[in-house]
Design an enzyme around this catalytic site. Structure first.
Site: not given
Length: 331
Positions: A60, A129
């Site tokens: 990322e 998450h």
């Protein structure tokens, strides 16, 4: 008017903007062949190819840094961040680089970058998450932040974000991708900083973001049966925030509650509640209430996870207590 899912609306918006502007491209993990784990981007790679729909390594910070550089040098990248929880991994590139370039260059550099990601618990995805981290990016000057609550908002806000010459973070609720709403076939954009009054009322204002908009509307239906008229407002964008519409509503109803799925402490609910209280203080008949997610890591256990997020029943109970002047009775 046709009805399409929020997922289809996002897909349409990106496709239309990529056809309109050949400098627009999209990159992220599993965006091409897989179309993202939620299948939001399915079919785009077939039309635009792998030069413009780019699968990246699981890095990322790496692909976010590439996108910032690409935006500074003449393109309009769309970064797909698979889960909103991964914002922690790109904070330097997003907050120290993208958000500050225009200011530090005296306006000579622009960063027309769109970062799309998601929020939301109750999907049984556990603590890493399931977070709703919109308060993190709202805190950084130089970033714009949009939070669509339906397919209609998702398409209009996405198109506006992609055309903006500033970095924009657009956050979708991962549980709403299959929810349908009426969306025009003709092109439209939703300006940033314009809230939507979804329901008019005179007794209390519910200011709700993203997934909490539907929660607020359900609570309003419940309260209507008791003769309590609720005004429901979706800010649409948190940065910029349409203070005028929010304050005007609270001056009319004299009571307000702010509902957001992010953690309550130091969060979106507190910021909006503070602004409303400052500018509508002499019109208030009760303190402005905050109602955010419980301040705990999101549990994996379904029975525990469901307790952490505001529900329509809990919103209705608190709103009723505010109208009846018995807030001390509500935990």
């Amino acid at each position: 008017m046709r009805e399409i899912t929020l997922s289809q609306a996002v897909n349409e918006a990106i496709a239309e903007e990529m056809r309109r502007d050949p400098t627009t491209f999209l990159l992220g993990e599993d965006v091409a062949e897989a179309g993202t784990p939620f299948k939001v981007l399915s079919g785009l790679v077939e039309e635009f190819g792998t030069d413009r729909i780019i699968d990246t390594p699981i890095s990322e910070p790496g692909f976010m840094g590439m996108a910032v550089g690409a935006a500074m040098t003449g393109t309009r990248p769309i970064v797909d961040l698979m889960f909103g929880d991964f914002l922690f991994l790109v904070m330097d590139q997003l907050c120290n680089q993208a958000a500050k370039q225009s200011y530090m260059s005296g306006g000579k550099l622009e960063v027309p970058l769109t970062l799309r990601t998601n929020l939301g618990a109750t999907r049984r995805s556990a603590a890493q998450h399931s977070q709703s981290l919109q308060a993190l990016v709202c805190h950084i000057p130089g970033l714009k932040v949009a939070m669509p609550s339906s397919a209609y908002e998702a398409k209009g806000l996405m198109k506006t974000a992609i055309r903006d010459n500033n970095p924009v973070v657009i956050i979708e609720d991962k549980l709403m991708y299959q929810e349908k709403a009426a969306v025009p076939e003709e092109e439209y954009l939703i300006p940033f900083g314009e809230a939507a009054v979804l329901r008019s009322g005179r007794d209390i204002t519910l200011i709700a973001t993203s997934s909490m908009v539907q929660v607020a509307l359900k609570a309003a239906d419940t309260l209507a049966a008791d003769g309590i008229e609720v005004e429901v407002i979706d800010p649409r964008t948190l940065v910029p925030l349409d203070e005028e519409t929010l304050v005007s509503s609270v001056r009319k109803t004299s009571r307000a509650m702010v509902i957001d799925e992010g953690h309550q402490n130091y969060g979106i609910t507190g910021e909006i509640a503070s602004r409303v209280a400052e500018k509508a203080f002499y019109y208030l008949d009760a303190p402005v209430q905050r109602f955010g997610a419980m301040d705990v890591p999101v549990p994996f256990s379904p029975v525990l996870e469901d307790l952490t997020v505001p529900t329509a029943e809990a919103v209705a109970e608190r709103a009723r207590a505010a109208v009846e002047g018995r807030l001390d009775d509500v935990a």
